[in-house]
Enzyme design. Structure first.
Site, mmCIF file in Angstrom:
data_model
loop_
_atom_site.group_PDB
_atom_site.id
_atom_site.type_symbol
_atom_site.label_atom_id
_atom_site.label_comp_id
_atom_site.label_asym_id
_atom_site.label_seq_id
_atom_site.Cartn_x
_atom_site.Cartn_y
_atom_site.Cartn_z
ATOM 1 N N ASN A 188 50.523 43.844 66.873
ATOM 2 C CA ASN A 188 50.188 45.191 66.776
ATOM 3 C C ASN A 188 49.104 45.533 65.801
ATOM 4 O O ASN A 188 49.029 46.481 65.231
ATOM 5 C CB ASN A 188 51.328 45.984 66.066
ATOM 6 N N SER A 233 56.441 44.342 70.582
ATOM 7 C CA SER A 233 57.712 43.753 70.776
ATOM 8 C C SER A 233 58.440 44.662 71.735
ATOM 9 O O SER A 233 59.511 44.098 72.314
ATOM 10 C CB SER A 233 58.448 44.313 69.465
ATOM 11 N N HIS A 284 66.057 45.346 65.212
ATOM 12 C CA HIS A 284 65.007 45.007 66.103
ATOM 13 C C HIS A 284 65.522 44.222 67.325
ATOM 14 O O HIS A 284 65.166 44.650 68.616
ATOM 15 C CB HIS A 284 63.786 44.130 65.350
ATOM 16 N N ASP A 307 65.197 36.681 67.683
ATOM 17 C CA ASP A 307 64.847 37.964 66.872
ATOM 18 C C ASP A 307 65.773 38.183 65.694
ATOM 19 O O ASP A 307 66.129 37.299 65.056
ATOM 20 C CB ASP A 307 65.010 39.151 68.107
#
Length: 592
Positions: A335, A410, A233, A174
């Site tokens: 998404n 996520s 994130h 990430d």
């Protein structure tokens, strides 16, 4: 576009790419040549490519031969403008090489160059070193409780009595990690795989420090017109996996006694395919040139990131390598409210692709354009709306530790990665990635209502998954198993069609009062014969051409299934025995 062994070229339109641009040319000396192109939409990024030369070729084993091949490709390139200046940057963990043009190429030029490279019979494939971005949609308000761990989520409250993930390592690939007192105790040494020092913001590219330097950018950068603060994130995702728990502060983690290895691949403007492929290889215990071995190889990899386009050879090779080492790879479906068949790495083979649901069990919606991706490649769903986890208060560079609620696939993905850690910690011998995927899919809880689009077999249930390993309760009361995928019923066809439900992890026989709920959309009930088929092939008729011209069959039948074992594949069969009127199986379920 497709090349066949006879050299014929078949044209098709370039598909639009919304997050990342992908181009892939795959060639094989032993099979028909193949080329698969999606759109090269982001011209700013069209200067790096991943080239894989076949094993045993001079280019694969000899740097001078490789450079000569690149020079030949550059010389044959028919682009416009300044000299190409194609050069070799590095070899990645899958055996492919990253090469870079001396200037930015527009989409047509990038395609032309890839064709020139692929013309070399020593080339197995060439693809764009495409940018990847995190799949997340932040929420504006703080969500006070972690609903995702309850009965409407993944049901960890009961699971923690069985397993907490002790001894399992989860790699979070990430944006890296920030210091957080509710997370630090469960963080192991990681690595920064961002090779571009500008994107990394640490002045040196790759290094052993996975600290998140911030992924903020200004309007006009990264190919977009808006600006964005840093997301932190990776810190949010890591907290959902394994935040410190039972410490009288903050939030809990799904597998709170597991450990996290943070692997940094996303910085300013996202990350690249080559860096992510190397991160997958390293995190799973593979070898990456120039990078020290990972002292804590993961059993689970979480990738809450992705882009559009087909999977591609580079991604698939890295994932296959990880899976071969026994690592389960869990990825976000995306998404964009699109079919995840065009979202990678969700569409790669051998991954567990995760869709998102809200607290009502519906497909997550974050805005008019942002909803959980869907489709046949999505394996399971998990909580992905208003997910509270660890974060940082900095708008650009790191500030103080904080908490915030985010939404996105996520956020759903680390719930599932955490459940995998719970499973591996409890299993007497490690489960293979294929076994883990089967457990997750077959023990998932049925959606409260059929989703508007397919997002997997159900909502991941940590307790039911652990029970399937034994030592728990294999018959946890009455359960409902559902299939909400539409199946068209051919007109005037005696054979009919079937829709299947797989039941596993149970013992004994079904009850004498099993409930079979049927929802068939059809304009003439009297045309239809509907049967339930048990795993052993026994047929139980539910509807036999009654009802005349009444529309649709929406009914629950009570069936004596006491002679049938619970486990196995149950089928609903529908046959249309007359002409003109048509319809489809909308959904069905069995409760026992």
């Amino acid at each position: 576009m497709s090349y066949r062994s006879n050299g014929a070229l078949r044209q098709h339109a370039l598909a639009a790419a919304t997050v990342a641009a992908l181009s892939c040319i795959a060639m094989s000396a032993s099979a028909a040549d193949r080329i698969n192109l999606a759109a090269l939409a982001n011209a700013d990024q069209n200067n790096q490519f991943i080239v894989k030369y076949a094993a045993g070729t001079a280019e694969r084993s000899n740097a001078a031969s490789l450079n000569r091949a690149l020079d030949a490709a550059a010389a044959g390139f028919s682009g416009k403008g300044a000299k190409l200046g194609l050069k070799h940057l590095r070899r990645i963990g899958t055996g492919a090489d990253v090469v870079q043009a001396g200037r930015r190429l527009d989409p047509a030029e990038a395609e032309s160059l890839m064709r020139q490279i692929a013309a070399d019979p020593s080339v197995e494939y060439v693809e764009k070193n495409a940018p990847m971005t995190a799949f997340f949609t932040p929420d504006d308000t703080r969500f006070g409780e972690q609903w995702g761990y309850g009965a409407s989520g993944i049901n960890t409250a009961q699971a923690w009595d069985v397993s907490t993930g002790t001894g399992v390592v989860v790699a979070v690939i990430d944006t890296g990690i920030t210091s957080h007192s509710d997370l630090n105790a469960n963080i192991l040494p990681g690595y920064d795989f961002i090779s571009d020092s500008t994107a990394a913001r640490d002045s040196n590219g790759r290094d052993s420090d996975p600290a998140d330097q911030g992924d903020w950018f200004s309007a006009g950068e990264c190919g977009v017109t808006y600006s964005s603060n840093s997301s932190w994130h990776g810190t949010h995702v890591a907290g959902t996996v394994a935040a410190v728990t039972n410490n009288a502060k903050g939030v809990a983690g799904t597998a709170y006694n597991a450990k996290v290895v943070p692997v940094r691949v996303l910085g300013k403007c996202g990350g690249t395919l080559a860096d992510i492929a190397d991160a997958i290889t390293w995190a799973s215990g593979g070898t990456v040139s120039g990078v020290p071995a990972n002292p804590n190889p993961a059993e689970v990899i979480n990738m809450s990131l992705g882009g559009s386009g087909t999977c591609g050879s580079t991604y698939q090779a890295a994932i296959d390598g990880a899976v071969a080492r026994g690592v389960t790879v869990v990825v976000a479906a995306g998404n964009g409210n699109v079919n995840a068949s065009n979202a990678r790495p969700a569409n790669c083979n051998n991954v567990v692709a995760v869709g998102a649901v809200d607290s009502a069990g519906k497909r997550s919606v974050w805005s008019s354009t942002q909803k959980s991706n869907y489709g046949a490649v999505v394996d399971v769903a998990a909580p992905g709306s208003n997910i509270l986890s660890t974060l940082n208060s900095g708008t650009t560079t790191p500030g103080s530790e904080s908490y915030a609620s985010y939404g996105g696939t996520s956020m759903a993905t680390p719930h599932v990665a955490g459940v995998v850690a719970l499973l591996q910690a409890k299993a007497t011998t490690p489960k293979t990635p294929a076994e883990i995927e089967t457990i997750l899919k077959t023990t998932a809880r049925a959606f409260p209502a059929t989703p508007d689009q397919p997002i997997g077999t159900g909502i991941v249930d940590a307790k039911a998954a652990l029970d399937s390993l034994g030592g728990g309760n294999p018959n946890p009361g009455t359960q409902t198993y559902s299939n909400g995928t539409d199946v068209n019923i051919p007109d005037n066809n005696a054979t009919g069609v079937t829709s299947s439900i797989v039941v596993s992890g149970r013992t004994g026989n079904a009850p004498s009062n099993a409930q079979v709920s049927v929802n068939i959309v059809h304009t003439y009930q009297g045309d239809l014969i509907v049967d339930l088929i048990a795993p052993d092939g026994s047929v139980y008729n539910l509807h036999n051409r009654s009802g005349g011209g009444t529309d649709n069959i929406v009914q629950t039948y009570t069936v004596n299934l006491s002679s049938e074992a619970l486990n196995g594949t149950w089928k609903l069969r529908a046959a249309d025995r007359a002409s003109v009127d048509t319809g489809y199986i909308n959904s069905w379920s069995v409760t026992f």
